[in-house]
Structure formats: C-alpha cells, structure tokens
Design an enzyme around this catalytic site. Structure first.
Site, PDB file in Angstrom:
ATOM      1  N   HIS A 179       3.152  -1.252  -6.540  1.00  0.00           N
ATOM      2  CA  HIS A 179       2.917  -2.059  -7.732  1.00  0.00           C
ATOM      3  C   HIS A 179       4.241  -2.351  -8.423  1.00  0.00           C
ATOM      4  CE1 HIS A 179      -1.537  -0.661  -8.233  1.00  0.00           C
ATOM      5  NE2 HIS A 179      -1.412  -1.663  -7.376  1.00  0.00           N
TER       6      HIS A 179
ATOM      7  N   LYS B 264       3.970  -7.161  -0.834  1.00  0.00           N
ATOM      8  CA  LYS B 264       4.086  -8.543  -1.270  1.00  0.00           C
ATOM      9  C   LYS B 264       5.553  -8.939  -1.359  1.00  0.00           C
ATOM     10  CE  LYS B 264      -0.278  -8.384  -3.814  1.00  0.00           C
ATOM     11  NZ  LYS B 264      -0.950  -8.519  -5.119  1.00  0.00           N
TER      12      LYS B 264
ATOM     13  N   HIS C  45     -10.192  -2.314   0.190  1.00  0.00           N
ATOM     14  CA  HIS C  45      -9.623  -1.866  -1.080  1.00  0.00           C
ATOM     15  C   HIS C  45     -10.259  -0.569  -1.568  1.00  0.00           C
ATOM     16  CE1 HIS C  45      -6.624  -4.792  -2.041  1.00  0.00           C
ATOM     17  NE2 HIS C  45      -6.598  -4.440  -3.304  1.00  0.00           N
TER      18      HIS C  45
ATOM     19  N   ARG D 103      -7.952   2.110  -0.610  1.00  0.00           N
ATOM     20  CA  ARG D 103      -6.744   2.067  -1.450  1.00  0.00           C
ATOM     21  C   ARG D 103      -7.043   2.628  -2.837  1.00  0.00           C
ATOM     22  NH1 ARG D 103      -1.704  -0.539  -2.066  1.00  0.00           N
ATOM     23  NH2 ARG D 103      -1.427  -1.784  -3.959  1.00  0.00           N
TER      24      ARG D 103
ATOM     25  N   ARG E 203      -2.377  -1.658   1.726  1.00  0.00           N
ATOM     26  CA  ARG E 203      -3.247  -2.830   1.760  1.00  0.00           C
ATOM     27  C   ARG E 203      -3.605  -3.096   3.213  1.00  0.00           C
ATOM     28  NH1 ARG E 203       1.154  -4.064  -1.608  1.00  0.00           N
ATOM     29  NH2 ARG E 203       0.608  -4.425  -3.804  1.00  0.00           N
TER      30      ARG E 203
ATOM     31  N   TYR F 192      -6.348   2.951 -12.716  1.00  0.00           N
ATOM     32  CA  TYR F 192      -6.900   4.104 -12.004  1.00  0.00           C
ATOM     33  C   TYR F 192      -7.027   5.333 -12.900  1.00  0.00           C
ATOM     34  CZ  TYR F 192      -5.847   1.261  -7.939  1.00  0.00           C
ATOM     35  OH  TYR F 192      -5.788   0.240  -7.028  1.00  0.00           O
TER      36      TYR F 192
END
Length: 301
Positions: free
Chosen positions: A270, A173, A244, A247, A149, A279
């Site tokens: 994730h 995150k 993004h 990514r 990110r 994806y």
C-alpha cells in the site's frame, strides 16, 4: 408541466442534443421513472411543485430500500441533471435539487476468513488429483502466506522465489517491487509444486518462465486463479470467497496477532497507511467479546 412529460422532454434532449448512448439514456429512464413514482406518491404531479425536501426524501428512500450507495448516488445524479434541465428550460423558477448532496459512501469492511476456514480452503485445494492439486495448493498458500494480489501471484516467475532464503519478490502496481518473507507452509507447497507438478505442466507448453502454469503449460491467468479459488471454496463449503478474501485474511490475521500496521502496509504494497487502516476496524460484536473476556469488571462473578 406534468412530471412525466418533463422527464420525456429531458430524455429526448440527452438522446438527441447531447447524443448520449442508448444504454446511458436507458439508465436515466429507469432512475427517473422511480423518481416520478416517488413524487406522485407525495402528490407532486407538476415539476414546478417539487421541493428540495422531495428530492432528499427520494435519496433517503432508496437507501432505506437497501440500494447500494453508489447506485443511490447515480440515481440522484440523474435527478439533478433533470432538474437542471427543467430550470434552464423555464419549466421551474428554482432548481430544487441544487442543494441536495448524494449519500456518503459507506466503508465496507473486508471479508476475512477465520483461520479454520483458511485451513479448510487450503485442504480443499489439494483434493484435485495429480499435478493440478499440487499447483492449486501452492497458489493458495502463496496468496494467503504473502497477501499477494492475484495478479502478482500469477505474474511470478520461478526466479522470484528463493526457497533457500524463504523469500518472495512481488511486483505490485506500477511494477513497484517488494521482497517478503515466505512462510514455511507456503515454501514447502511451492517446493512440492516445483519438483512434483510444474515439470509435468511445463512439458506441455513452450518453456515459459511463469511459475504457475495451466494444463497447457502456459502462464496461469487471473481468471483461472479465480476459478481455482471458487472450486476450493465450494468443496470447503465456504461462500463469497474471492482472491481478495485471502489478501484480507492475511492482513487481518497479522494485525490480530500483534503486527505493526506500518509493517502490514509494506507487506501489502500500500502506498499509504490509510489504505491499510481499514483492516483495523472491528465489529461491535468482536469488540464486546474482547471486552467481556478481557476486562476484570466486565461481568459479575
């Protein structure tokens, strides 16, 4: 009661009794203005004459006109609030919007660049002269080479990259740490940046440990990283490229190359594989092309 008068009373109620903000009231007014026009076109001037079909057809019309489904859901929420008010105020004996549900949000496939487009973008990043071009190339190589990110990339310190092991440590995150391999192209670009560009930029600042620095020697911001990508995309003749995009391209190209989805999930950081599964979706055209070129009985000789 006439539909426009009923709407006016509702707007007055949410402005005074519920004390909603002026912006919120204005948004309700816009959505309900469209709704009133829709009803009047169907011959529904009185609020008591509106049916559930009228409400549903309004939602369908907005979708057909190309409005984003999130915006359609917002407009329908305004309509539902209005009809609930009209029912509570005894303007109608039933609430026609009670059983009407908003449209399901569509799944937006990520926009992945092709490999030639990625190469063109990376080359364009190098066109800036001196230390800036070297830095920009290194940043984009890291973004595409790791699927980081943009916040993770600009948060890197020099200690987060081990060029001898060709590995990179990212903090996602919740500061969740993951260590990824660093491809040779990205490693070479970072090495060139650390030797030929970062010392020059760092001399203008106050000794920050951040890896990527701006022209004042301070940590590069997310906004600046966005600008770097936009500038490179413009030079490469590419449209709608965002941080993004790199990514998405990282993940898509890995899966197209045969990578296991669980591995890609870990590399992207994730929490759930269901997030990564977007994806794996391919367009009908891509599916047809693969079928035509791969199946022995897809075409006549």
């Amino acid at each position: 009661m006439h539909i426009t008068r009923a709407i006016q009373q509702f707007l007055a109620n949410i402005a005074v009794e519920r004390a909603l903000s002026a912006n919120t009231v204005a948004a309700y007014r816009r959505d309900l203005g469209k709704y009133a026009g829709h009803l009047q076109a169907r011959g529904r001037d009185d609020v008591a004459a509106v049916s559930g079909e009228d409400v549903a057809s309004f939602s369908e019309r907005l979708v057909e006109e190309g409005m984003a489904r999130t915006s359609v859901a917002r407009a329908l929420a305004a309509v539902r609030s209005f009809h609930r008010f009209a029912f509570d105020e005894d303007m109608t004996s039933v609430n026609p919007a009670a059983g009407v549900k908003p449209p399901k949000p569509g799944t937006r496939l990520p926009k992945a660049l092709t490999v030639p487009e990625v190469n063109a973008l990376l080359d364009a990043a190098s066109e800036q002269e001196g230390a800036i071009g070297i830095r920009d190339r290194a940043l984009l190589e890291v973004l595409y080479g790791t699927g980081a990110r943009v916040s993770e990339a600009v948060g890197l310190t020099a200690d987060d990259i081990d060029l001898s092991e060709r590995s990179i440590r990212l903090f996602g995150k919740g500061r969740k740490e993951r260590v990824l391999p660093l491809g040779s192209y990205a490693a070479d670009a970072v090495a060139a940046y650390e030797v030929r560009a970062r010392p020059e930029l760092a001399a203008r600042g106050d000794g920050t440990p951040a890896l990527f620095l701006n022209t004042r020697g301070r940590p590069l911001s997310r906004q600046s990283a966005w600008g770097i990508i936009q500038t490179a995309a413009h030079r490469a003749g590419l449209e709608h490229v965002t941080p993004h995009s790199l990514r998405h391209s990282f993940a898509t190209h890995l899966l197209q190359g045969g990578a296991d989805i669980r591995v890609v999930q870990e590399m992207l950081g994730h929490a759930s594989v269901t997030t990564t599964q977007i994806y794996t979706k391919v367009s009908a055209q891509t599916m047809r092309e693969v079928y035509v070129t791969s199946h022995p009985r897809a075409l006549h000789e």
